[in-house]
Enzyme design. Structure first.
Site, PDB file in Angstrom:
ATOM      1  N   SER A 133     -21.313 -58.197   8.539  1.00 40.29           N
ATOM      2  CA  SER A 133     -20.964 -57.302   9.525  1.00 40.29           C
ATOM      3  C   SER A 133     -21.383 -55.841   9.087  1.00 40.29           C
ATOM      4  O   SER A 133     -21.340 -55.011   9.800  1.00 40.29           O
ATOM      5  CB  SER A 133     -19.410 -57.324   9.772  1.00 40.29           C
ATOM      6  OG  SER A 133     -19.281 -57.973  10.917  1.00 40.29           O
TER       7      SER A 133
ATOM      8  N   LYS B  91     -24.034 -54.118  11.022  1.00 42.27           N
ATOM      9  CA  LYS B  91     -23.647 -53.628  12.397  1.00 42.27           C
ATOM     10  C   LYS B  91     -23.881 -52.191  12.160  1.00 42.27           C
ATOM     11  O   LYS B  91     -24.342 -51.467  13.305  1.00 42.27           O
ATOM     12  CB  LYS B  91     -22.479 -54.013  12.675  1.00 42.27           C
ATOM     13  CG  LYS B  91     -22.430 -55.428  13.128  1.00 42.27           C
ATOM     14  CD  LYS B  91     -20.803 -55.836  13.336  1.00 42.27           C
ATOM     15  CE  LYS B  91     -20.607 -57.287  13.725  1.00 42.27           C
ATOM     16  NZ  LYS B  91     -19.157 -57.607  13.528  1.00 42.27           N
TER      17      LYS B  91
ATOM     18  N   TYR C  65     -29.753 -61.163  15.456  1.00 38.39           N
ATOM     19  CA  TYR C  65     -28.235 -60.840  15.174  1.00 38.39           C
ATOM     20  C   TYR C  65     -27.884 -61.727  13.729  1.00 38.39           C
ATOM     21  O   TYR C  65     -27.684 -61.302  12.986  1.00 38.39           O
ATOM     22  CB  TYR C  65     -27.176 -61.098  16.156  1.00 38.39           C
ATOM     23  CG  TYR C  65     -25.879 -61.008  15.934  1.00 38.39           C
ATOM     24  CD1 TYR C  65     -25.337 -59.817  15.357  1.00 38.39           C
ATOM     25  CD2 TYR C  65     -25.118 -62.237  15.538  1.00 38.39           C
ATOM     26  CE1 TYR C  65     -23.825 -59.746  14.894  1.00 38.39           C
ATOM     27  CE2 TYR C  65     -23.621 -61.974  14.974  1.00 38.39           C
ATOM     28  CZ  TYR C  65     -23.292 -60.581  14.739  1.00 38.39           C
ATOM     29  OH  TYR C  65     -21.905 -60.735  14.322  1.00 38.39           O
TER      30      TYR C  65
ATOM     31  N   TYR D  73     -12.445 -53.951  10.839  1.00 38.43           N
ATOM     32  CA  TYR D  73     -11.863 -54.943  11.624  1.00 38.43           C
ATOM     33  C   TYR D  73     -10.281 -54.352  12.121  1.00 38.43           C
ATOM     34  O   TYR D  73     -10.368 -53.397  12.457  1.00 38.43           O
ATOM     35  CB  TYR D  73     -11.621 -56.247  10.884  1.00 38.43           C
ATOM     36  CG  TYR D  73     -12.825 -56.917  10.448  1.00 38.43           C
ATOM     37  CD1 TYR D  73     -14.159 -57.015  11.038  1.00 38.43           C
ATOM     38  CD2 TYR D  73     -12.843 -57.182   9.057  1.00 38.43           C
ATOM     39  CE1 TYR D  73     -15.228 -57.558  10.499  1.00 38.43           C
ATOM     40  CE2 TYR D  73     -13.939 -57.711   8.358  1.00 38.43           C
ATOM     41  CZ  TYR D  73     -15.122 -58.057   9.060  1.00 38.43           C
ATOM     42  OH  TYR D  73     -16.275 -58.569   8.188  1.00 38.43           O
TER      43      TYR D  73
ATOM     44  N   VAL E 207     -18.031 -60.297   6.306  1.00 38.22           N
ATOM     45  CA  VAL E 207     -17.289 -61.676   5.749  1.00 38.22           C
ATOM     46  C   VAL E 207     -17.943 -62.172   4.687  1.00 38.22           C
ATOM     47  O   VAL E 207     -17.568 -63.307   3.858  1.00 38.22           O
ATOM     48  CB  VAL E 207     -17.126 -62.621   6.767  1.00 38.22           C
ATOM     49  CG1 VAL E 207     -16.192 -62.095   7.926  1.00 38.22           C
ATOM     50  CG2 VAL E 207     -18.583 -63.044   7.428  1.00 38.22           C
TER      51      VAL E 207
HETATM   52  N1  GLU Z   1     -22.559 -63.064  11.362  1.00 36.11           N
HETATM   53  C1  GLU Z   1     -21.000 -62.887  11.278  1.00 36.11           C
HETATM   54  C2  GLU Z   1     -20.377 -63.486  12.534  1.00 36.11           C
HETATM   55  O1  GLU Z   1     -20.998 -62.939  13.565  1.00 36.11           O
HETATM   56  C3  GLU Z   1     -20.503 -61.502  10.738  1.00 36.11           C
HETATM   57  C4  GLU Z   1     -19.132 -61.260  10.855  1.00 36.11           C
HETATM   58  C5  GLU Z   1     -18.527 -60.290   9.899  1.00 36.11           C
HETATM   59  O2  GLU Z   1     -18.936 -59.956   8.819  1.00 36.11           O
HETATM   60  O3  GLU Z   1     -17.648 -59.855  10.215  1.00 36.11           O
HETATM   61  O4  GLU Z   1     -19.450 -64.104  12.739  1.00 36.11           O
END
Ligand code: GLU
Length: 305
Positions: free
Chosen positions: A61, A64, A189, A241, A259
């Site tokens: 994430s 992002k 993604y 989060y 994650v």
């Molecule tokens: N690729 C992971 C997902 O979409 C990223 C989630 C994350 O790191 O929060 O579930």
């Protein structure tokens, strides 16, 4: 600083025992739950690292934030924020519920999965592979090296198990927020989430953000100041989060977790920080990484909030 990082690492390491390595993406389950790396890059470009700071992991994430910076650079701010909001949700990162219930019918922000998938859909390129490669080159341009890798095992593992992200993406399609093929957008993604970094890389990018887009190592601008500021503001409100509020209280700096176990943080005009500890708390944040950042925040008086 080196001595401080070693001390903080030793003090924070036991917190990993309260966490658990992510396994909903099967390839992540093999990470060493006891690993802990901490890196700091200061505003003069000096680099400090302790523990497993050179161990590679998938960015997940944290990508992002970089994807947001990339698409803002390539397509402009309006292209992103006409389709995605700037508000925190308080929901888990992969929640779908507000896509249907909110009046705006667009993802709340670019740092939850729904918003990030919209941003991935805006990346320039002729195919998912090309888009993924261009994004990887963008990350390389921030780090000043062309050898940024992708973890193909993680990429394949997520692609073959991502039922929830597929649900989100199809919902976004229904809302008119994904222009292209749904599976192609998801592929972009998954590619961006599988980019391989280490804690030092995260600290280096954090240091660029700390100087509003100027790289302290190469002493030149690599991101527009506005782009860096937008990223940092969203990191404060949405980066950790549904633990973002608690993190703002306990640590008080912009940060983004993934994650894979990484956290990238930034302290205006002073430091970029990167941590790696794959044992996660119940919200998906690195348990030992949080402990390390809280301690560093106290010891170095990092709090900017
Ligand atoms: N690729 C992971 C997902 O979409 C990223 C989630 C994350 O790191 O929060 O579930």
């Amino acid at each position: 600083m080196q001595e401080l990082l070693e001390r903080v690492r030793a003090a924070a390491a036991p917190a990993a025992l309260c966490g658990k390595v992510a396994d909903y993406i099967p390839a992540l389950a093999s990470a060493d739950p006891a690993a802990l790396g901490i890196a700091v890059v200061d505003a003069e470009g000096n680099e400090y690292a302790a523990g497993d700071a050179r161990r590679r992991f998938s960015i997940q994430s944290i990508s992002k934030v970089l994807a947001l910076a990339y698409v803002m650079t390539e397509r402009g701010e309006e292209a992103v924020f006409s389709r995605v909001g700037k508000e925190p949700t308080g929901d888990p990162f992969n929640s779908i519920i507000r896509l249907e219930t909110s009046a705006g019918r667009k993802p709340f922000n670019p740092l939850i999965n729904a918003g990030a998938i919209v941003v991935s859909g805006l990346m320039p390129g002729s195919s998912p592979l090309d888009k993924g490669e261009r994004f990887r080159a963008f990350v390389g341009s921030l780090l000043g090296r062309g050898d940024v890798a992708r973890d193909d095992a993680v990429y394949g593992s997520e692609k073959s198990t991502a039922a929830r992200n597929r649900s989100i993406a199809w919902f976004l399609k229904e809302l008119g927020l994904l222009p292209g093929d749904v599976e192609d957008t998801l592929d972009v993604y998954f590619r961006q989430c599988a980019v391989s970094v280490d804690a030092v890389d995260l600290a280096r990018i954090g240091a660029i953000l700390c100087l509003d887009g100027v790289d302290p190592v190469r002493r030149g601008r690599v991101l527009a100041a506005r782009t860096a500021r937008v990223c940092k503001s969203l990191m404060v409100t949405c980066g950790m989060y549904d633990g973002s509020g608690e993190f703002a209280v306990d640590v008080g700096i912009p940060a983004k977790s993934g994650v894979g176990g990484g956290i990238m943080a930034t302290v205006r005009d002073r430091f970029g920080l990167g941590v790696y500890g794959p044992a996660l708390d119940e919200r998906g944040n690195s348990a030992a990484g949080l402990a390390a950042l809280a301690r560093l925040s106290d010891e170095l008086d990092l709090r900017v909030l």
